[in-house]
Design an enzyme around this catalytic site. Structure first.
Site, short mmCIF file in Angstrom:
data_model
loop_
_atom_site.label_atom_id
_atom_site.label_comp_id
_atom_site.label_asym_id
_atom_site.label_seq_id
_atom_site.Cartn_x
_atom_site.Cartn_y
_atom_site.Cartn_z
N GLY A 1 4.23 -22.22 81.36
CA GLY A 1 5.29 -23.25 81.68
C GLY A 1 6.01 -23.50 80.25
CG HIS B 1 45.39 -3.14 105.09
ND1 HIS B 1 46.62 -3.11 105.00
CD2 HIS B 1 45.50 -4.29 104.19
CE1 HIS B 1 47.38 -3.96 104.52
NE2 HIS B 1 46.31 -4.76 103.85
#
Ligand code: AGP
Length: 602
Positions: A100, A501
């Site tokens: 931690g 396209h």
């Protein structure tokens, strides 16, 4: 991802600790250590690198008789992966291990230093042991000293402490980081997850936040803010493979859920109140640099593309991205005002490594963004930023991608700070958004259930298009890659403005379009692109904070205010979608056919 083990009893302790740490290896680590007290004598060993190095160091040592013992595997956060920074950390007569982050450690450390305490490491953890000994020197009461120490700590911790001052006791505390206690007769075990104690303990108690206490004579005394507390043990599972997955069906699933947590590790000590700090970077790294080139493969290439949008837009520095396998043979023109960045989860990808060597030969400054310290790519680079994602087991990369992208976002702000191309207002806005990222990565039950239900409609068809614009184009590429890797269905990522396209010719109801429609970036533009597809009968799965009436399926996201928060939230949706489709198709999610985790061949 650090790991903790502890044992008190008559059994041989070294093997219990080393075997336990071995079970935690899969979480990733860069150093390891153990401390044992038997007959009031302390023994301590530490080693950098693989656990085998610690095994070699402890080869001629065995414990005998009753004793207390603690062990740790460390994944560097505060301070480099060195032996001094490895746990257990020592005081004059005590040892501590900790997972931690102690948020107020600097304040506590300064106070202790003023009183003459000498610190050996750069870690926040060492503060705990010195604070304990300061209290003990004043009271000669170990339990009182430990509780007073815990009262002072702010932040997340799971910690074990042993001391020659009370050599038959292990003190423990948990707040925010996981820790459990295992029982078997008079033997008591501790660990940060169940795998180290499966097969050793028969019963277990999973500590809750705010609980602390001590174990002595086979008994455990437990306390919280309300005082002493009783607790109920439960039977310990026996399936290690299942336990390693923390109850998830696949490592990939676990890794998706872990992202919210690992992101905190990635940001820790780097995202400060009003700036980004990388203690691993030299101040002169960006001197004479006016251009950035990033080289990577696969998922790492997608994070690179995302980074290029951020670097150009926010840091105002030209940035080109290259697929490493292409870069190697294109006879690239390299200029020495270019910072050459490589990105790799494993740090061993042959194409990326070779591209880096080419850049080094051309005399460019190099920086790697990598998840594995001491890997070939890290060693070959002038500088490295570790992503701190912890070991990623699923072949399909998830948390590595998330942390790479975060590092690139942080790097963008860092470059902008150094080059002074960002206003304080924009910097603050970006930092504020960044701190919200762990929340944007949370997977809710509601989301997962919805994706699980919806996935059954996407198991056939003649292909998927993931479409997005801007930052969401690389995310579309990554979403498509995730899906094809584990489902074996054809999927393509495409810029949504480009569909007209050519690819729009494929549109019919059997073409599945996953549309990434962020609210904070070009919403109207992408909306028109999706409308064009819908008009041609394509099946649309839209992901957006804005309801979209033409969608056949719709996932409503929450964060519509910042593109990167939208990015991370949508990333999770695409990951779980791929996961659920793959599970429905009966595939091996973690080990997809034909793929390897680390591609060390050309
Ligand atoms: C990701 O899901 C893939 N397994 C793959 O594309 C991977 O990202 C690529 O091989 C690069 O690996 P690296 O990050 O370890 O260099």
């Amino acid at each position: 991802m650090c790991g903790i083990v502890g044992y008190i009893g008559q059994k041989e302790k070294k093997e219990i600790l080393l075997d336990g740490l071995q079970e935690l290896e899969y979480r990733g680590y860069d150093s390891a250590g153990i401390a044992v007290i038997e007959n009031k004598h302390l023994k301590n060993f530490k080693a950098v690198g693989r656990l085998q190095n610690l095994r070699d160091k402890t080869d001629s040592y065995t414990s005998s008789g009753f004793g207390v013992s603690i062990g740790h595997t460390r994944w560097a956060t505060h301070g480099k992966p060195t032996e001094l920074n490895a746990h257990p950390h020592r005081g004059e007569y005590s040892f501590v291990v900790h997972n931690g982050i102690i948020e107020n450690y600097q304040e506590l450390k300064t106070e202790l230093q003023k009183e003459g305490v000498k610190f050996l490491s750069q870690t926040d953890t060492e503060t705990i042991v010195h604070l304990f000994e300061k209290n003990y020197n004043a009271t000669s009461n170990a339990w009182e000293s430990f509780s007073k120490t815990i009262e002072k700590l702010e932040g997340a911790y799971a910690t074990l402490l042993i001391t020659e001052a009370e050599a038959e006791t292990i003190f423990f505390a948990k707040n925010g980081s996981p820790m459990l206690i295992g029982f078997n007769g008079d033997d008591v075990y501790f660990a940060s997850s169940d795998t180290p104690i499966i097969g050793k303990a028969t019963e277990v108690y999973y500590l809750e936040d705010g609980e602390y206490g001590y174990t002595k004579d086979g008994k455990v005394m437990l306390f919280n803010a309300d005082g002493e507390k009783s607790f109920t043990k439960q039977t310990l599972a026996t399936d290690k493979a299942m336990a390693q997955k923390d109850g998830y069906r696949f490592f990939m699933e676990k890794e998706i859920y872990e992202q919210t947590q690992v992101m905190n590790d990635t940001m820790m000590g780097r995202v400060l109140e009003s700036k980004i700090d990388f203690e691993e970077l030299d101040a002169n790294l960006l001197e004479n640099i006016s251009n950035i080139k990033i080289c990577a493969c696969g998922t790492s290439y997608h994070s690179a593309l995302t980074g290029s949008y951020l670097l150009e837009r926010i840091a105002k520095i030209p940035c080109q991205v290259e697929i490493a396998s292409e870069f190697r043979y294109k006879e690239p023109l390299l200029r020495d005002d270019t910072l050459f960045i490589t990105i790799s989860q494993s740090g061993e990808t042959a194409d990326t490594l070779e591209a880096l060597k080419m850049a080094n030969r051309a005399g460019l400054k190099s920086l790697s963004i990598c998840n594995v310290d001491n890997s070939s790519i890290v060693r070959e680079s002038d500088a490295a930023i570790l992503t701190r994602a912890g070991i990623e087991k699923g072949v399909a990369s998830t948390k590595a991608f998330a942390t790479q992208t975060m590092v690139l976002w942080m790097l963008t702000l860092y470059v902008a700070q150094v080059k002074k191309t960002i206003t304080p207002e924009l910097l603050k806005e970006e930092l504020d958004a960044m701190r919200h990222t762990p929340k944007a990565l949370l997977v809710t039950d509601k989301l997962h259930t919805k994706l699980n239900r919806l996935s059954k409609r996407y198991l056939h068809g003649h292909g998927f298009f993931f479409i997005g614009r801007d930052l969401f184009f690389p995310l579309a590429l990554e979403g498509a890659l995730k899906l094809k890797e584990i489902s074996y269905l054809h999927a393509e990522g495409y810029p949504s403005g480009e569909m007209k396209h050519g690819p729009i010719a494929l549109a019919d109801s059997e073409l599945f379009t996953v549309a990434l429609m962020p609210k904070s970036l070009h919403y109207e533009k992408i909306k028109s692109n999706v409308e064009e597809l819908s008009a041609r009968d394509a099946t649309i799965l839209a992901i957006s904070p804005e309801p979209f009436e033409l969608a056949d399926d719709f996932i409503q996201t929450i964060y519509g205010t910042h593109p990167m928060l939208e990015f991370f939230e949508m990333m999770v949706v695409t990951q779980i979608l791929a996961l659920e489709i793959s599970i429905r198709l009966g595939n091996d999610v973690d080990m997809p056919r034909n793929l390897a985790k680390s591609v060390t061949v050309e």
